[in-house]
Each structure stands twice: as structure tokens, then as C-alpha cells.
Design a protein around this motif. Structure first.
Motif, PDB file in Angstrom:
ATOM      1  N   GLY B  76      53.066 -28.606  27.213  1.00 45.76           N
ATOM      2  CA  GLY B  76      52.799 -29.258  26.794  1.00 45.76           C
ATOM      3  C   GLY B  76      52.488 -29.756  25.234  1.00 45.76           C
ATOM      4  N   ILE B  77      51.608 -28.715  25.189  1.00 46.28           N
ATOM      5  CA  ILE B  77      50.986 -28.409  23.905  1.00 46.28           C
ATOM      6  C   ILE B  77      52.457 -27.340  22.823  1.00 46.28           C
ATOM      7  CG2 ILE B  77      49.547 -26.430  22.353  1.00 46.28           C
ATOM      8  CD1 ILE B  77      47.638 -26.302  24.658  1.00 46.28           C
ATOM      9  N   GLU B  79      54.929 -28.554  23.003  1.00 45.86           N
ATOM     10  CA  GLU B  79      56.454 -30.044  22.538  1.00 45.86           C
ATOM     11  C   GLU B  79      55.552 -30.732  21.551  1.00 45.86           C
ATOM     12  OE1 GLU B  79      58.504 -31.979  24.148  1.00 45.86           O
ATOM     13  OE2 GLU B  79      59.673 -29.932  24.206  1.00 45.86           O
ATOM     14  N   ILE B  80      54.159 -30.930  21.620  1.00 50.36           N
ATOM     15  CA  ILE B  80      53.241 -30.999  20.287  1.00 50.36           C
ATOM     16  C   ILE B  80      53.558 -30.962  18.924  1.00 50.36           C
ATOM     17  CG2 ILE B  80      51.252 -32.200  19.363  1.00 50.36           C
ATOM     18  CD1 ILE B  80      50.275 -32.085  22.188  1.00 50.36           C
ATOM     19  N   TYR B  81      53.954 -29.125  19.436  1.00 56.12           N
ATOM     20  CA  TYR B  81      53.451 -28.478  18.237  1.00 56.12           C
ATOM     21  C   TYR B  81      55.655 -28.916  17.321  1.00 56.12           C
ATOM     22  CZ  TYR B  81      54.564 -24.075  15.340  1.00 56.12           C
ATOM     23  OH  TYR B  81      54.861 -23.346  13.976  1.00 56.12           O
ATOM     24  N   ILE B  83      57.401 -31.368  17.794  1.00 52.87           N
ATOM     25  CA  ILE B  83      56.972 -32.499  16.762  1.00 52.87           C
ATOM     26  C   ILE B  83      56.863 -32.606  15.643  1.00 52.87           C
ATOM     27  CG2 ILE B  83      56.733 -35.145  17.125  1.00 52.87           C
ATOM     28  CD1 ILE B  83      55.563 -34.730  20.548  1.00 52.87           C
ATOM     29  N   GLY B  84      55.662 -31.803  15.337  1.00 58.27           N
ATOM     30  CA  GLY B  84      55.698 -32.141  13.825  1.00 58.27           C
ATOM     31  C   GLY B  84      55.800 -30.697  13.438  1.00 58.27           C
ATOM     32  N   HIS B  85      57.034 -30.370  13.919  1.00 55.29           N
ATOM     33  CA  HIS B  85      57.405 -28.733  13.201  1.00 55.29           C
ATOM     34  C   HIS B  85      59.705 -29.140  13.673  1.00 55.29           C
ATOM     35  CE1 HIS B  85      53.761 -27.620  13.275  1.00 55.29           C
ATOM     36  NE2 HIS B  85      53.649 -27.034  12.241  1.00 55.29           N
ATOM     37  N   PRO B  86      60.169 -30.233  12.944  1.00 55.98           N
ATOM     38  CA  PRO B  86      61.326 -30.064  13.521  1.00 55.98           C
ATOM     39  C   PRO B  86      62.253 -29.142  12.627  1.00 55.98           C
ATOM     40  CG  PRO B  86      60.450 -32.082  12.098  1.00 55.98           C
ATOM     41  CD  PRO B  86      59.889 -31.438  12.482  1.00 55.98           C
TER      42      PRO B  86
END
Lengths: 383, 95
Positions: B76-77, B79-81, B83-86
Motif C-alpha cells: 500500500g505504501i 502504491e502511494i509512492y 502515485i506521486g512518482h509516475p
């Protein structure tokens, strides 16, 4: 049009919005942990603030995303951004005063849309984007979150039905804190980004940054600090409504609610939907009330909240439009300065009003008697 | 796919939401129950290293459950990362 004085004022206002966003939403992650006693109120807000800070740094690639899909960015000037932020802040403060967990994202979007309409007419708004990216997800997300949380609650009670209450509470409190931390992290990532986007938009509108630029590091840093400070201050009024007002929460329910919120927020973000953390968290908490036999959901409180959600976009849009009209009538830098002074005065007044029936870490968990303030005789009859 | 409502995304969010949002806490609960069951089903034999109850099967079940939950959190973490680094995309030419 280049005007650095106004740009500085707009950046400060955006950070002020970010701060209100932080304290308005502390409850989304921490209300259930505070209500069940898994964390002491002060530890909870400190932990959430810290994780918001970390979360904000997790995502560094930020463009002016919030506005670009919703309004025609060519029509956005610094005046428009300032007026939009004023709309968002005012609505956030009013709903906080009444202890209503409303969406900070909707307040911001509403404010910017209102001021854009006032500046450039309805054609500057991308209505299809607004409906498919904001309104429909907002209607669906609480329902999905409630479904997941109700299922989770039912499973948790079913699996742990033979355990003693004491050891069950102990275990689920640990799980609850863990899942609440995930929500805080996701909140920092999602919501701090929105303000970063607005500041970047203002920098582009002022010509300081080239169109299509990414947020500079100082924008990311200042937004991260503003949202985590706001979270640390703690919106105790909203925390109380979420933790005590909607449903009486027990630790298995708390864990189910936070897990559901974290899962729904993260999944939606990875599908490109930037949901309102508030809508998801509230849906989850209602879901835990539905999933536990004999638990009572206070539908009166939920209904009041629902109507505030419906009003959030139009009301903050109206304030945003009014603020733009005023700034535009006065004109130039003075117009923007005047609306920001009015904003500061109103904010001070709302803060003063909130002191009359203060809610803080001491009385946040007091028995729910039908109103946000634990002992407020004048409202008690309305319950 | 409808232009207004993305039904395929909604179905995925509901299904994966149930798996992650309700399934993981359920696994956590199974782990908890297994740990708590130890002392009742078997008397721990004076082993000071025994984890709570000392029944190795229950402890193993609990460990597997907790490991899956932790792995999911790590994912999950990440995934968050992400999203911010496409992944970098060619920047569209602006006027």
C-alpha cells in the motif's frame, strides 16, 4: 500579468487553506482511535500530523492537477485563485464550527469554480470533468466505504466471537492504530497535493513558472508543514462528531473503519480518482454501525452531515464568486488585499465563536448528548 | 465504459476494497485468535521462549496472517509512492 505582492498573499492564503484542511480532517484518520481509547487524544494528533508530513513528501510529482481538469486554466488569474481560496477557507471554518466533517477538497474545488464563473462565465468550467471526476465519485465513495466497513466489522466480530473482551480489545487496538496510520499517510499524500497544485497554478498564472511546470521544492515543503501543523492542532469538534456522534465505536469497529478507509482511498487514487478523504471516512464509520448487530447509527447526525455535503460545492462557490466580484469591483492589488482582510476578520470571528463552547483533547470523548458541544444548554433541546 | 461513470473502475474498487479493506483485518483477527487460543488448547511446557501459548501450529498460523497483513501494508505504501512518482511521459508541447 505579474504581481509579486499578490502572489505572496495568494501563497500565504493557500497555506492557510492547507492548514484548515489539516485540522478539519484529523478526525478522518484518528477519530475512531481516540473514541475507543486506542490512542490518547494528544498522541493521536501528533502521530497523525507526523504521518501527514511524511505522506506529503511521498508524492513529489505534482502539477496543477486539481484545476486543470475542472476549469479552463487560461482564465485563472491570481484574483481568481485568491477568491477561490477565500471561499474554501470560509466554508471549512463554518463547517468546523458546527463540527460537521465536510470535504475540504470540495470546499476548495467549489471556491475555485465559483470565482472562475464570476471571472469568465460558466463556459470556463469543464462541467463534464466536474461531474465525472468530482460529483459522481463523491456520491459513490461513501456507499462503497460503508459496504467494505460493514463487511469488515461483521467478519471481525464473527472471527473473534470466542475471545474474551479484554484480549480482543487489546489486539484490535493495535490493528486500529496501524490502519489509522495508513489513513493519515494517504491523507497527507492526497490532500497536501491539492494545495501544492493550487500554489503551482498561482505561480503559473503570475508567469513565475512556465506552463506545465512541476511544483518547486519549497511549495512541497511548505504545504507539507502547513497540513501537518493543522492536523496536529486537531479539529476536535469534527473528531468528536465522527468518533462519538455517528456511532458508538468499539475497537473492532474502529479497525474495520480505518482499514476500509485506507483501502478505498488508496485503490481509488491508483485508479486516478482523487476522492474526498472525509466522504470515505464517514461512510466507513457508518458502515461499522451497520455491520455490528445492535449498534445504533444516529441517522439524524448523518443526515445533517449529508446535507452539508450537498451544500459544500454550491456554498463555497457562492463565497468564491462573491469574493471575486468584490475584488474585481475594487480592482487590482487593493481588491485582493481587501478580500483577504475580510477573510482574516471572519476567520477571527469564527475562532472567537468557537471559544464559547470549546472542545479540545479534554472533553472530546464526553458522552454524546445530541450536540457537538458536550454542555451547551441552548442547543440541548434540538436533540 | 460510460463517459460519465467508469463502471469497470468502480467494480474493481469494490472487489479489491473488500479484499484489502475487509479481508486484511479479518486475517489480522484470525492471527489474533490463533495466538490467544494457545494456552487453552495446550499447556505450555515451561519453555521460557514460548510465544504466548507455545502451540507451534497456532503461532505459525498467527505469524503467517500477520506477515501477509504487513506485506499488504508495504504494498500500500509503495502504491502511494508510485502515485506521486509516475513513469515519465513525454511532456506535451505547450503553445
Amino acid at each position: 500579468m505579474k504581481n509579486d505582492l499578490i502572489l505572496v498573499l495568494v501563497v500565504i492564503t493557500a497555506l492557510a487553506f492547507d492548514f484548515t484542511n489539516g485540522f478539519h480532517d484529523t478526525g478522518n484518520a484518528m477519530a475512531t482511535s481516540i473514541a475507543t481509547g486506542a490512542l490518547s487524544p494528544r498522541v493521536a494528533v501528533a502521530l497523525s500530523g507526523l504521518l501527514n508530513l511524511v505522506g506529503a513528501f511521498l508524492s513529489l510529482a505534482v502539477a496543477a492537477t486539481i484545476a486543470s481538469g475542472l476549469v479552463n486554466t487560461a482564465d485563472v488569474t491570481l484574483q481568481v485563485v485568491a477568491a477561490g481560496l477565500a471561499g474554501g477557507i470560509i466554508w471549512n471554518l463554518i463547517t468546523w464550527l458546527f463540527g460537521i466533517p465536510s470535504s475540504s477538497s470540495h470546499a476548495l474545488i467549489g471556491g475555485v469554480i465559483g470565482s472562475t464563473i464570476a471571472a469568465a462565465g460558466g463556459s470556463a468550467v469543464k462541467w463534464h470533468g466536474l461531474t465525472s471526476k468530482v460529483i459522481i465519485p463523491a456520491a459513490l465513495s461513501p456507499i462503497i466505504a460503508a459496504l467494505v466497513a460493514a463487511t469488515g466489522t461483521w467478519l471481525l466480530y464473527r472471527i473473534s466471537r470466542n475471545m474474551t473482551t479484554a484480549s480482543r480489545s487489546h489486539g484490535f487496538r493495535i490493528g486500529q492504530v496501524g490502519s489509522a496510520c495508513m489513513v493519515s499517510l494517504a491523507h497527507g499524500t492526497n490532500d497536501a497535493q491539492k494545495t501544492m497544485g493550487v500554489i503551482t497554478l498561482a505561480l503559473i498564472a503570475n508567469g513565475t513558472l512556465a506552463s506545465g511546470s512541476q511544483a518547486p521544492f519549497w511549495v512541497i515543503l511548505s504545504c507539507a508543514i502547513a497540513i501537518s501543523l493543522g492536523t496536529y492542532i486537531g479539529g476536535w469538534r469534527v473528531i468528536r462528531t465522527l468518533g462519538k456522534g455517528l456511532v458508538e465505536i468499539d475497537s473492532p469497529q474502529g479497525m474495520a473503519a480505518e482499514s476500509s478507509s485506507a483501502a478505498v482511498i488508496l485503490l481509488s487514487s491508483s485508479f486516478g480518482y482523487s476522492l474526498s478523504t472525509t466522504h470515505v471516512a464517514t461512510g466507513s464509520i457508518i458502515g461499522t454501525g451497520l455491520g455490528k448487530r445492535g449498534a445504533e447509527v444516529r441517522w439524524g447526525v448523518a443526515g445533517r452531515m449529508g446535507s452539508a455535503w450537498l451544500l459544500t460545492l454550491p456554498c463555497s462557490a457562492l463565497v468564491g464568486a462573491g469574493a471575486y466580484a468584490l475584488a474585481h469591483a475594487v480592482g487590482g492589488s487593493v481588491g485582493v488585499i481587501i478580500i483577504l482582510i475580510i477573510l482574516a476578520v471572519l476567520a477571527a470571528f469564527i475562532y472567537y465563536r468557537s471559544r464559547k463552547n470549546k472542545i479540545d483533547h479534554n472533553n472530546v470523548n464526553a458522552e454524546w448528548s445530541g450536540t457537538v458541544a458536550p454542555t451547551e444548554p441552548e442547543h440541548a433541546a434540538a436533540a | 465504459m460510460n463517459a460519465w461513470v467508469n463502471f469497470s473502475a468502480i467494480w474493481k474498487i469494490v472487489v479489491f476494497g473488500l479484499i484489502a479493506g475487509a479481508g486484511l483485518p479479518a486475517l489480522f483477527a484470525i492471527g489474533m485468535v490463533s495466538l490467544a487460543r494457545g494456552p487453552k488448547t495446550q499447556t505450555a511446557g515451561g519453555d521460557s521462549d514460548a510465544v504466548v501459548g507455545g502451540n507451534p501450529v497456532n503461532t505459525a498460523i498467527a505469524a503467517v496472517c500477520f506477515l501477509i497483513v504487513l506485506a499488504a501494508i508495504a504494498w500500500g505504501i509503495y502504491e502511494i509512492y508510485k502515485i506521486g512518482h509516475p513513469a515519465p511521459t513525454p511532456a506535451p508541447a505547450t503553445k
